[in-house]
Write an enzyme that holds these catalytic residues in place. Sequence first.
Site, PDB file in Angstrom:
ATOM      1  N   ASN A   1       0.818  -1.206   0.000  1.00  0.00           N
ATOM      2  CA  ASN A   1       0.000   0.000   0.000  1.00  0.00           C
ATOM      3  C   ASN A   1       0.849   1.252   0.000  1.00  0.00           C
ATOM      4  O   ASN A   1       2.013   1.233   0.426  1.00  0.00           O
ATOM      5  CB  ASN A   1      -0.899   0.064   1.245  1.00  0.00           C
ATOM      6  CG  ASN A   1      -1.928  -1.038   1.291  1.00  0.00           C
ATOM      7  OD1 ASN A   1      -2.395  -1.508   0.251  1.00  0.00           O
ATOM      8  ND2 ASN A   1      -2.293  -1.456   2.497  1.00  0.00           N
TER       9      ASN A   1
ATOM     10  N   ASN B   1       5.536  -4.369   4.600  1.00  0.00           N
ATOM     11  CA  ASN B   1       6.130  -4.074   5.912  1.00  0.00           C
ATOM     12  C   ASN B   1       6.856  -5.290   6.474  1.00  0.00           C
ATOM     13  O   ASN B   1       7.957  -5.185   7.027  1.00  0.00           O
ATOM     14  CB  ASN B   1       5.050  -3.625   6.897  1.00  0.00           C
ATOM     15  CG  ASN B   1       4.358  -2.345   6.486  1.00  0.00           C
ATOM     16  OD1 ASN B   1       4.862  -1.593   5.648  1.00  0.00           O
ATOM     17  ND2 ASN B   1       3.194  -2.088   7.062  1.00  0.00           N
TER      18      ASN B   1
ATOM     19  N   ASP C   1       4.569   5.853  17.462  1.00  0.00           N
ATOM     20  CA  ASP C   1       3.661   5.414  16.404  1.00  0.00           C
ATOM     21  C   ASP C   1       3.646   3.889  16.401  1.00  0.00           C
ATOM     22  O   ASP C   1       4.646   3.258  16.066  1.00  0.00           O
ATOM     23  CB  ASP C   1       4.139   5.957  15.053  1.00  0.00           C
ATOM     24  CG  ASP C   1       3.186   5.603  13.908  1.00  0.00           C
ATOM     25  OD1 ASP C   1       2.216   4.869  14.134  1.00  0.00           O
ATOM     26  OD2 ASP C   1       3.432   6.075  12.770  1.00  0.00           O
TER      27      ASP C   1
ATOM     28  N   GLY D   1       3.034  -4.641  14.490  1.00  0.00           N
ATOM     29  CA  GLY D   1       2.699  -6.058  14.310  1.00  0.00           C
ATOM     30  C   GLY D   1       3.381  -6.655  13.106  1.00  0.00           C
ATOM     31  O   GLY D   1       3.843  -7.803  13.128  1.00  0.00           O
ATOM     32  N   ASP D   2       3.482  -5.875  12.031  1.00  0.00           N
ATOM     33  CA  ASP D   2       4.177  -6.356  10.829  1.00  0.00           C
ATOM     34  C   ASP D   2       5.671  -6.518  11.093  1.00  0.00           C
ATOM     35  O   ASP D   2       6.298  -7.483  10.627  1.00  0.00           O
ATOM     36  CB  ASP D   2       3.963  -5.380   9.674  1.00  0.00           C
ATOM     37  CG  ASP D   2       2.499  -5.239   9.290  1.00  0.00           C
ATOM     38  OD1 ASP D   2       1.746  -6.211   9.490  1.00  0.00           O
ATOM     39  OD2 ASP D   2       2.119  -4.161   8.797  1.00  0.00           O
TER      40      ASP D   2
ATOM     41  N   THR E   1      10.340  -0.363  16.876  1.00  0.00           N
ATOM     42  CA  THR E   1       9.532   0.202  15.800  1.00  0.00           C
ATOM     43  C   THR E   1       8.518   1.202  16.340  1.00  0.00           C
ATOM     44  O   THR E   1       8.238   2.225  15.698  1.00  0.00           O
ATOM     45  CB  THR E   1       8.803  -0.925  15.039  1.00  0.00           C
ATOM     46  OG1 THR E   1       9.769  -1.873  14.554  1.00  0.00           O
ATOM     47  CG2 THR E   1       8.017  -0.384  13.857  1.00  0.00           C
TER      48      THR E   1
END
Length: 548
Positions: free
Chosen positions: A18, A52, A263, A268-269, A299
């Site tokens: 995306n 990701n 952020d 999760g990715d 992250t």
Amino acid sequence: MSLARQHHGGIVVVGSLNADNTVRVHSLPAPGETVLRHDGQGTWSPGGKGANQAVAAARQGARVAIVGAVGDDSAAHLVTNALTEAGVDPNGLVTLSDTRTGTALILVDDVGQNSIAVFSGANGKLTVDHIARTDAFASGAAVLCASLETPADVVCAATRRAKESGMLTIVNLSPCDEIDPELLRHTDVGVLNEVEAQQFVKEPLSVRSPSVWQDIGRSLRQRNLRQAIITLGGDGAVVFDEDVAEGRGVPHHLPAPPVVARDTTGCGDAFIGALAARLADGQTLRQAARHAVAVAAITATRPGTQSSPTFDEVVSFSMSDRDGSRHDGIGHGAPDAAERLVDRNPLPDVLADRLRTQLEFIVEIDRLKTVVRQSPLAALPRRENDAEHSWHLAVMVMFLAEHADQAIDVGRTMAMVTVHDLVEIYAGDTPLYDADGSRDQSIREHAAAAELCALLPDDQAQRLHELWEEFEQRRSPEARFAKAMDRLQPLLLNWMNRGGTWRTPGVTVADIRNRKSVIKDASESLWEAAQQIIDEGHRREWSRSQPD
């Protein structure tokens, strides 16, 4: 499937790509509410679960190929350029001219929480035929990552093809409204967040406790998901591994190191990509998940969905101090209890905490005696183990120190050679002439060093890590002499065995001289002696002039 048997393999990611439009707001809007923010602006960046995860795995040192679909537009260039820059092979992507690249609108509030809406675009038009035609599965990969942002029949086809190729499959069961039972049969490890887990097992997670996790584990097995990980955001993750499925163990909670989240989008990715990288490298599910928890935590401190750290950044984070406590990214806090030797018969509770920790470490390093090297013993027809090797080097330092070109601290050098191979307890031995194993040796050993040092009190952990790094980088006379002993000792054993590992297929006398040449950095006289031994062995035809 055994998670520990895959080694140094690549990863195939089948998933979405995306262009993310991220807008920062003070608070996420409630239904019907409009939230304004006049300062700042929205940003466009590459994203999508598949992309990701692929980037996160590549940054952990894995070889990654991605399979997916993009439109024929500028957003596709944004996404594919980011993949290429991260080292991901994009040849499995198909460009569809009749649709746009997927797009995500992401709202992020002041505490890092997010709300996401996704237009699937090209992701929704990936087909089973594309999975059948891609060459990505023929690359000898060990692990498949997939998520449900691409059509369910495509994910089923990908997992089925992966299992036919002997790969381990990780499926991010998100979204998890209705999941094909066939997909679960082909899933080795399912990954869900806490909300998705409640939807999947159709029961609330109102309380986090061992008994609740046991109930969840039973529900997962009833849905034919034998191994799973439930991610808990800032609280880490819970691992349901094969031991849980077989009734030999309990679900294992891995706490996350405390960080200030900026952020959480894409955490999760990042977790799944790091998990896949470590599983492809042969780690157990719990070991891989510990590393992945640290990657996700780092992250969260960065903006964007592809902001996951490199492996070196995880190692640096592992050994750093935050708020007065050292946060070990490869298993924060205590190491995995199921993997420590001392837990087979715990030491008495009356022991002082520091002494108990030290004794537990001493018990754990008994594992060094089980790590078998390639070098054959001179005294018996078997190979030596790491503990025997380290002892031999310490004795060599004691008696050969007079040959050092620069004066050395004998005690410090003996300490260095005594501990230099402790990392192989978790990383395994990498033979000197193993070119394939050497490629990721540094990554594996740095991860192992962080895991091992976590077993000691902080001050001793720091000293051990510094001593090991000094040896690895050869940045002192002591370290250079220690490395010289590490090269000279196997040379003697190979001589006593009429060549020993010199006879390894493909190894030439030039290779032997090259690998042993570090001896001259510490001692010209020992290097001269080593060359005489190598030359005489070659004259006796114990080594080759040319590879086979």
